[in-house]
Design a protein around this motif. Structure first.
Motif, short mmCIF file in Angstrom:
data_model
loop_
_atom_site.label_atom_id
_atom_site.label_comp_id
_atom_site.label_asym_id
_atom_site.label_seq_id
_atom_site.Cartn_x
_atom_site.Cartn_y
_atom_site.Cartn_z
N GLU A 1 0.82 -1.22 0.00
CA GLU A 1 0.00 0.00 0.00
C GLU A 1 0.85 1.27 0.00
OE1 GLU A 1 -2.85 -0.39 3.19
OE2 GLU A 1 -3.95 -1.94 2.12
N ILE A 2 1.82 1.29 -0.93
CA ILE A 2 2.63 2.49 -1.14
C ILE A 2 2.59 2.83 -2.62
CG2 ILE A 2 4.16 1.98 0.81
CD1 ILE A 2 6.32 1.22 -1.29
N ALA A 3 2.96 4.05 -2.94
CA ALA A 3 2.97 4.50 -4.34
C ALA A 3 4.17 3.89 -5.07
CB ALA A 3 3.05 6.02 -4.40
N ARG A 4 3.96 3.56 -6.33
CA ARG A 4 5.05 2.99 -7.12
C ARG A 4 6.21 3.97 -7.25
NH1 ARG A 4 5.46 1.12 -13.24
NH2 ARG A 4 7.42 0.00 -13.05
N SER A 5 5.91 5.24 -7.35
CA SER A 5 6.99 6.23 -7.44
C SER A 5 7.86 6.21 -6.18
CB SER A 5 6.43 7.63 -7.67
OG SER A 5 5.58 8.01 -6.59
N GLN A 6 7.25 5.92 -5.05
CA GLN A 6 8.00 5.84 -3.80
C GLN A 6 8.97 4.65 -3.84
OE1 GLN A 6 5.43 5.47 -0.36
NE2 GLN A 6 7.05 6.04 1.06
N LEU A 7 8.50 3.51 -4.31
CA LEU A 7 9.37 2.33 -4.40
C LEU A 7 10.48 2.56 -5.42
CD1 LEU A 7 10.08 -0.54 -3.56
CD2 LEU A 7 8.46 -1.36 -5.30
N THR A 8 10.14 3.16 -6.53
CA THR A 8 11.15 3.45 -7.55
C THR A 8 12.26 4.33 -6.98
OG1 THR A 8 9.54 3.24 -9.34
CG2 THR A 8 11.55 4.49 -9.82
N ARG A 9 11.88 5.38 -6.30
CA ARG A 9 12.87 6.29 -5.70
C ARG A 9 13.68 5.58 -4.62
NH1 ARG A 9 10.45 11.22 -3.41
NH2 ARG A 9 12.62 11.81 -3.19
N LEU A 10 13.03 4.72 -3.84
CA LEU A 10 13.73 3.96 -2.81
C LEU A 10 14.78 3.05 -3.45
CD1 LEU A 10 14.22 2.69 0.00
CD2 LEU A 10 12.24 1.23 -0.45
N GLU A 11 14.37 2.29 -4.46
CA GLU A 11 15.30 1.36 -5.10
C GLU A 11 16.45 2.07 -5.79
OE1 GLU A 11 13.16 -1.46 -7.54
OE2 GLU A 11 12.36 -2.50 -5.79
N GLN A 12 16.25 3.31 -6.19
CA GLN A 12 17.32 4.10 -6.81
C GLN A 12 18.22 4.76 -5.77
OE1 GLN A 12 15.08 6.78 -9.28
NE2 GLN A 12 14.88 5.28 -10.93
N GLY A 13 17.84 4.66 -4.50
CA GLY A 13 18.63 5.28 -3.44
C GLY A 13 18.35 6.76 -3.27
N ASP A 14 17.20 7.20 -3.77
CA ASP A 14 16.85 8.62 -3.74
C ASP A 14 15.80 8.96 -2.69
OD1 ASP A 14 18.57 9.17 -5.85
OD2 ASP A 14 17.01 8.84 -7.36
N LEU A 15 15.44 8.01 -1.83
CA LEU A 15 14.37 8.26 -0.87
C LEU A 15 14.72 7.65 0.47
CD1 LEU A 15 11.46 9.36 -0.47
CD2 LEU A 15 10.66 7.06 -1.02
N ASN A 16 14.60 8.45 1.50
CA ASN A 16 14.80 7.99 2.87
C ASN A 16 13.41 7.67 3.42
OD1 ASN A 16 15.72 7.45 5.42
ND2 ASN A 16 16.49 9.50 5.82
N ILE A 17 13.10 6.40 3.60
CA ILE A 17 11.76 5.98 3.99
C ILE A 17 11.58 5.99 5.51
CG2 ILE A 17 11.35 4.62 1.92
CD1 ILE A 17 12.01 2.10 3.60
N THR A 18 10.33 5.95 5.92
CA THR A 18 10.00 5.87 7.34
C THR A 18 10.07 4.42 7.81
OG1 THR A 18 7.64 5.52 6.97
CG2 THR A 18 8.40 7.83 7.12
N VAL A 19 10.10 4.26 9.11
CA VAL A 19 10.08 2.91 9.69
C VAL A 19 8.77 2.22 9.32
CG1 VAL A 19 10.09 1.62 11.86
CG2 VAL A 19 11.64 3.56 11.56
N SER A 20 7.69 2.96 9.27
CA SER A 20 6.39 2.37 8.89
C SER A 20 6.43 1.82 7.47
CB SER A 20 5.28 3.42 9.00
OG SER A 20 5.12 3.81 10.33
#
Length: 79
Positions: A41-60
């Motif tokens: 239940e997250i946005a695909r753009s969020q996962l894309t940015r995470l996998e690219q190392g461009d996003l610092n995600i929350t613990v949740s």
């Protein structure tokens, strides 16, 4: 503790390694990005940015991704 969180946030290598680990687990589990996003239940753009190392995600978000892949958050951070 705050210093640790600040240093992680500003450490691009940590974020890149985390993203690579998420991508590795996702592909090992046979999920496409969209399938994992739907399940976590997250946005695909969020996962894309995470996998690219461009996003610092929350613990949740870390927990949601781990749960969706059937692993523990500790396993996601094992890189």
């Amino acid at each position: 503790m705050f210093a640790l969180l600040t240093s992680v946030k500003s450490d691009p290598q940590f974020l890149k390694s985390l993203g690579q680990r998420v991508q590795q687990l996702r592909t090992e589990k046979g999920f496409t990005q969209q399938e994992l996003c739907d399940k976590a239940e997250i946005a695909r753009s969020q996962l894309t940015r995470l996998e690219q190392g461009d996003l610092n995600i929350t613990v949740s978000t870390l927990n949601a991704l781990a749960t969706a892949m059937g692993v523990t958050p500790k396993m996601v951070l094992d890189f």
